[in-house]
Design a protein around this motif. Structure first.
Motif, PDB file in Angstrom:
ATOM      1  N   ALA A  25     -52.115   8.166 -26.410  1.00  0.00           N
ATOM      2  CA  ALA A  25     -50.667   8.191 -26.161  1.00  0.00           C
ATOM      3  C   ALA A  25     -49.891   7.505 -27.280  1.00  0.00           C
ATOM      4  O   ALA A  25     -48.815   7.962 -27.677  1.00  0.00           O
ATOM      5  CB  ALA A  25     -50.372   7.515 -24.821  1.00  0.00           C
ATOM      6  N   SER A  26     -50.449   6.415 -27.804  1.00  0.00           N
ATOM      7  CA  SER A  26     -49.766   5.667 -28.873  1.00  0.00           C
ATOM      8  C   SER A  26     -49.743   6.441 -30.179  1.00  0.00           C
ATOM      9  O   SER A  26     -48.748   6.424 -30.910  1.00  0.00           O
ATOM     10  CB  SER A  26     -50.439   4.304 -29.064  1.00  0.00           C
ATOM     11  OG  SER A  26     -50.322   3.522 -27.888  1.00  0.00           O
ATOM     12  N   VAL A 208     -63.693  -5.541 -37.708  1.00  0.00           N
ATOM     13  CA  VAL A 208     -63.056  -5.985 -36.464  1.00  0.00           C
ATOM     14  C   VAL A 208     -61.549  -5.757 -36.602  1.00  0.00           C
ATOM     15  O   VAL A 208     -60.925  -6.251 -37.548  1.00  0.00           O
ATOM     16  CB  VAL A 208     -63.338  -7.472 -36.179  1.00  0.00           C
ATOM     17  CG1 VAL A 208     -62.667  -7.911 -34.871  1.00  0.00           C
ATOM     18  CG2 VAL A 208     -64.847  -7.721 -36.114  1.00  0.00           C
ATOM     19  N   TYR A 209     -60.980  -4.980 -35.691  1.00  0.00           N
ATOM     20  CA  TYR A 209     -59.546  -4.729 -35.750  1.00  0.00           C
ATOM     21  C   TYR A 209     -58.767  -6.030 -35.631  1.00  0.00           C
ATOM     22  O   TYR A 209     -59.147  -6.928 -34.867  1.00  0.00           O
ATOM     23  CB  TYR A 209     -59.111  -3.790 -34.619  1.00  0.00           C
ATOM     24  CG  TYR A 209     -59.590  -2.369 -34.780  1.00  0.00           C
ATOM     25  CD1 TYR A 209     -59.013  -1.528 -35.723  1.00  0.00           C
ATOM     26  CD2 TYR A 209     -60.618  -1.873 -33.985  1.00  0.00           C
ATOM     27  CE1 TYR A 209     -59.461  -0.217 -35.868  1.00  0.00           C
ATOM     28  CE2 TYR A 209     -61.063  -0.571 -34.121  1.00  0.00           C
ATOM     29  CZ  TYR A 209     -60.477   0.255 -35.062  1.00  0.00           C
ATOM     30  OH  TYR A 209     -60.919   1.542 -35.209  1.00  0.00           O
ATOM     31  N   ARG A 210     -57.690  -6.111 -36.384  1.00  0.00           N
ATOM     32  CA  ARG A 210     -56.806  -7.281 -36.252  1.00  0.00           C
ATOM     33  C   ARG A 210     -56.160  -7.302 -34.869  1.00  0.00           C
ATOM     34  O   ARG A 210     -55.944  -8.351 -34.277  1.00  0.00           O
ATOM     35  CB  ARG A 210     -55.715  -7.253 -37.323  1.00  0.00           C
ATOM     36  CG  ARG A 210     -56.227  -7.371 -38.752  1.00  0.00           C
ATOM     37  CD  ARG A 210     -55.077  -7.497 -39.738  1.00  0.00           C
ATOM     38  NE  ARG A 210     -54.097  -6.417 -39.621  1.00  0.00           N
ATOM     39  CZ  ARG A 210     -54.243  -5.226 -40.199  1.00  0.00           C
ATOM     40  NH1 ARG A 210     -55.329  -4.968 -40.918  1.00  0.00           N
ATOM     41  NH2 ARG A 210     -53.313  -4.297 -40.061  1.00  0.00           N
ATOM     42  N   SER A 236     -44.565  -3.787 -21.860  1.00  0.00           N
ATOM     43  CA  SER A 236     -45.631  -4.711 -21.472  1.00  0.00           C
ATOM     44  C   SER A 236     -46.485  -5.088 -22.681  1.00  0.00           C
ATOM     45  O   SER A 236     -46.515  -4.379 -23.689  1.00  0.00           O
ATOM     46  CB  SER A 236     -46.523  -4.073 -20.405  1.00  0.00           C
ATOM     47  OG  SER A 236     -47.198  -2.946 -20.938  1.00  0.00           O
ATOM     48  N   LYS A 237     -47.196  -6.203 -22.551  1.00  0.00           N
ATOM     49  CA  LYS A 237     -48.063  -6.657 -23.649  1.00  0.00           C
ATOM     50  C   LYS A 237     -49.157  -5.634 -23.934  1.00  0.00           C
ATOM     51  O   LYS A 237     -49.559  -5.441 -25.091  1.00  0.00           O
ATOM     52  CB  LYS A 237     -48.681  -8.011 -23.297  1.00  0.00           C
ATOM     53  CG  LYS A 237     -47.693  -9.168 -23.340  1.00  0.00           C
ATOM     54  CD  LYS A 237     -48.382 -10.492 -23.048  1.00  0.00           C
ATOM     55  CE  LYS A 237     -47.405 -11.660 -23.136  1.00  0.00           C
ATOM     56  NZ  LYS A 237     -48.068 -12.952 -22.831  1.00  0.00           N
ATOM     57  N   LEU A 243     -49.833   0.188 -29.198  1.00  0.00           N
ATOM     58  CA  LEU A 243     -48.959   0.691 -30.262  1.00  0.00           C
ATOM     59  C   LEU A 243     -49.319   0.028 -31.598  1.00  0.00           C
ATOM     60  O   LEU A 243     -49.340   0.676 -32.643  1.00  0.00           O
ATOM     61  CB  LEU A 243     -47.491   0.420 -29.924  1.00  0.00           C
ATOM     62  CG  LEU A 243     -46.879   1.310 -28.844  1.00  0.00           C
ATOM     63  CD1 LEU A 243     -45.499   0.779 -28.452  1.00  0.00           C
ATOM     64  CD2 LEU A 243     -46.776   2.762 -29.308  1.00  0.00           C
ATOM     65  N   GLU A 244     -49.638  -1.262 -31.534  1.00  0.00           N
ATOM     66  CA  GLU A 244     -50.031  -1.992 -32.743  1.00  0.00           C
ATOM     67  C   GLU A 244     -51.376  -1.487 -33.264  1.00  0.00           C
ATOM     68  O   GLU A 244     -51.583  -1.363 -34.476  1.00  0.00           O
ATOM     69  CB  GLU A 244     -50.114  -3.494 -32.427  1.00  0.00           C
ATOM     70  CG  GLU A 244     -50.320  -4.388 -33.641  1.00  0.00           C
ATOM     71  CD  GLU A 244     -49.184  -4.292 -34.661  1.00  0.00           C
ATOM     72  OE1 GLU A 244     -49.475  -4.418 -35.864  1.00  0.00           O
ATOM     73  OE2 GLU A 244     -48.026  -4.089 -34.246  1.00  0.00           O
ATOM     74  N   LEU A 245     -52.300  -1.177 -32.338  1.00  0.00           N
ATOM     75  CA  LEU A 245     -53.602  -0.631 -32.742  1.00  0.00           C
ATOM     76  C   LEU A 245     -53.421   0.720 -33.436  1.00  0.00           C
ATOM     77  O   LEU A 245     -54.044   0.988 -34.474  1.00  0.00           O
ATOM     78  CB  LEU A 245     -54.518  -0.475 -31.525  1.00  0.00           C
ATOM     79  CG  LEU A 245     -55.879   0.176 -31.795  1.00  0.00           C
ATOM     80  CD1 LEU A 245     -56.723  -0.671 -32.745  1.00  0.00           C
ATOM     81  CD2 LEU A 245     -56.634   0.416 -30.481  1.00  0.00           C
ATOM     82  N   ALA A 246     -52.571   1.568 -32.861  1.00  0.00           N
ATOM     83  CA  ALA A 246     -52.302   2.870 -33.480  1.00  0.00           C
ATOM     84  C   ALA A 246     -51.735   2.691 -34.887  1.00  0.00           C
ATOM     85  O   ALA A 246     -52.138   3.398 -35.827  1.00  0.00           O
ATOM     86  CB  ALA A 246     -51.330   3.668 -32.608  1.00  0.00           C
ATOM     87  N   LYS A 247     -50.836   1.748 -35.039  1.00  0.00           N
ATOM     88  CA  LYS A 247     -50.248   1.479 -36.358  1.00  0.00           C
ATOM     89  C   LYS A 247     -51.309   1.005 -37.342  1.00  0.00           C
ATOM     90  O   LYS A 247     -51.334   1.429 -38.506  1.00  0.00           O
ATOM     91  CB  LYS A 247     -49.142   0.426 -36.229  1.00  0.00           C
ATOM     92  CG  LYS A 247     -48.387   0.143 -37.521  1.00  0.00           C
ATOM     93  CD  LYS A 247     -47.249  -0.842 -37.295  1.00  0.00           C
ATOM     94  CE  LYS A 247     -46.443  -1.057 -38.566  1.00  0.00           C
ATOM     95  NZ  LYS A 247     -47.236  -1.625 -39.662  1.00  0.00           N
ATOM     96  N   GLU A 248     -52.218   0.164 -36.862  1.00  0.00           N
ATOM     97  CA  GLU A 248     -53.286  -0.343 -37.726  1.00  0.00           C
ATOM     98  C   GLU A 248     -54.188   0.802 -38.208  1.00  0.00           C
ATOM     99  O   GLU A 248     -54.614   0.851 -39.361  1.00  0.00           O
ATOM    100  CB  GLU A 248     -54.107  -1.394 -36.971  1.00  0.00           C
ATOM    101  CG  GLU A 248     -55.141  -2.101 -37.821  1.00  0.00           C
ATOM    102  CD  GLU A 248     -55.854  -3.229 -37.104  1.00  0.00           C
ATOM    103  OE1 GLU A 248     -56.913  -3.661 -37.600  1.00  0.00           O
ATOM    104  OE2 GLU A 248     -55.368  -3.679 -36.035  1.00  0.00           O
ATOM    105  N   ILE A 249     -54.475   1.736 -37.297  1.00  0.00           N
ATOM    106  CA  ILE A 249     -55.309   2.887 -37.654  1.00  0.00           C
ATOM    107  C   ILE A 249     -54.575   3.808 -38.630  1.00  0.00           C
ATOM    108  O   ILE A 249     -55.162   4.290 -39.611  1.00  0.00           O
ATOM    109  CB  ILE A 249     -55.709   3.655 -36.378  1.00  0.00           C
ATOM    110  CG1 ILE A 249     -56.721   2.821 -35.562  1.00  0.00           C
ATOM    111  CG2 ILE A 249     -56.304   5.029 -36.704  1.00  0.00           C
ATOM    112  CD1 ILE A 249     -56.980   3.343 -34.179  1.00  0.00           C
ATOM    113  N   LEU A 250     -53.303   4.026 -38.383  1.00  0.00           N
ATOM    114  CA  LEU A 250     -52.521   4.909 -39.256  1.00  0.00           C
ATOM    115  C   LEU A 250     -52.340   4.322 -40.648  1.00  0.00           C
ATOM    116  O   LEU A 250     -52.265   5.049 -41.640  1.00  0.00           O
ATOM    117  CB  LEU A 250     -51.150   5.177 -38.621  1.00  0.00           C
ATOM    118  CG  LEU A 250     -51.166   6.041 -37.358  1.00  0.00           C
ATOM    119  CD1 LEU A 250     -49.795   6.031 -36.690  1.00  0.00           C
ATOM    120  CD2 LEU A 250     -51.579   7.469 -37.675  1.00  0.00           C
ATOM    121  N   ASP A 251     -52.280   2.999 -40.734  1.00  0.00           N
ATOM    122  CA  ASP A 251     -52.066   2.325 -42.014  1.00  0.00           C
ATOM    123  C   ASP A 251     -53.358   2.150 -42.812  1.00  0.00           C
ATOM    124  O   ASP A 251     -53.314   1.795 -43.993  1.00  0.00           O
ATOM    125  CB  ASP A 251     -51.426   0.936 -41.799  1.00  0.00           C
ATOM    126  CG  ASP A 251     -49.987   1.048 -41.321  1.00  0.00           C
ATOM    127  OD1 ASP A 251     -49.408   2.147 -41.438  1.00  0.00           O
ATOM    128  OD2 ASP A 251     -49.447   0.030 -40.835  1.00  0.00           O
TER     129      ASP A 251
END
Length: 252
Positions: A25-26, A208-210, A236-237, A243-251
């Motif tokens: 979804a993210s 390890v993902y940030r 929500s947290k 959303l942050e994980l998706a951004k990390e993967i996209l970047d």
């Protein structure tokens, strides 16, 4: 180019399906074209996407056995705005039925070849076991994401999984690599969780993902509504973490 990620851990209850649904979804919310393949007979990713596993007519089971084309199983416009190949309890019998098939470990890979270039990301939610279904997921994927809780037994199981990935790479899928380890249900107040997290970072470094997925009530509630958490409570947290994980993967 399409990126296919198998989300797997042979240990149950580590947030594997939660990650599959909410990462899909993210990524879709970031305007990426996403397909989620539910490869778990429990069908939780199917239900968490807002699709009734009891009434769906064509599933990944039919695709693996060759009785349906993958497009026939495709569910478009899920609650998470991604496409879905659903699963239900029928899939539990697939392993036995595929025993005599040639290249039985590559059934999913072959099926996905027809549609994979229509997507930016394909996520495969593997069952909590190192079985033929998981092997199909690993053979079809370019990379593996391993969600895990920061606890002692998780470290023990991780070595078995890493060895399995190495065997699959050497025997079936030389492209396969570990995309990353995702710390889930993380409670920073837990000293053991911090210690295990430190060990993971020491041994696996930038694998390890940030991003860390916290324990979050909204994440736990969302499947009951057939929604990714982003559309249950986007502030929500849990939603913000994915959303942050998706951004990390996209970047990356």
């Amino acid at each position: 180019m399409t990126k296919i990620i198998a989300i797997t851990n042979q240990k149950g209850g580590v947030g594997k399906t939660t990650t599959s649904v909410n990462l899909a979804a993210s990524l879709a919310a970031a305007d990426k074209c996403v397909l989620l393949v539910d490869l778990d007979p429990q069908g939780n990713a199917t239900m968490g996407s807002g699709t009734n596993k009891q009434t769906v007519k064509t599933t990944v089971y039919h695709v693996l056995l060759g009785s349906a084309n993958i497009r026939e199983a495709l569910v478009s416009d899920t609650q998470g705005k991604y496409d879905l190949i659903p699963a239900n309890r029928d899939l539990a019998g697939a392993e036995v039925e595929m025993v005599d098939f040639e290249q039985r470990e590559a059934r999913l890979k072959t099926a996905l070849e027809e549609i994979q270039y229509e997507y930016d990301y394909i996520l495969i939610d593997c069952p909590p076991a190192l079985n033929l279904l998981t092997l199909n997921g690993l053979c079809a994927a370019h990379a593996v994401m391993i969600p895990m809780q920061c606890e002692y037994y998780a470290l023990e199981g991780l070595s078995d999984l890493v060895n399995t990935i190495k065997r699959v790479r050497s025997s079936f899928n030389p492209e396969l690599r570990i995309e990353g380890l995702l710390r889930t249900m993380f409670d920073p107040r837990n000293i053991l969780a911090q210690q295990v997290s430190d060990q993971l970072q020491k041994h696996f470094g930038d694998k390890v993902y940030r991003t860390v997925i916290p324990r979050n009530v909204r994440l736990a509630e969302a499947p009951g509504f057939g929604l990714p958490v982003l559309y249950h409570d986007g502030q929500s947290k849990g939603a913000q973490a994915y959303l942050e994980l998706a951004k990390e993967i996209l970047d990356a």
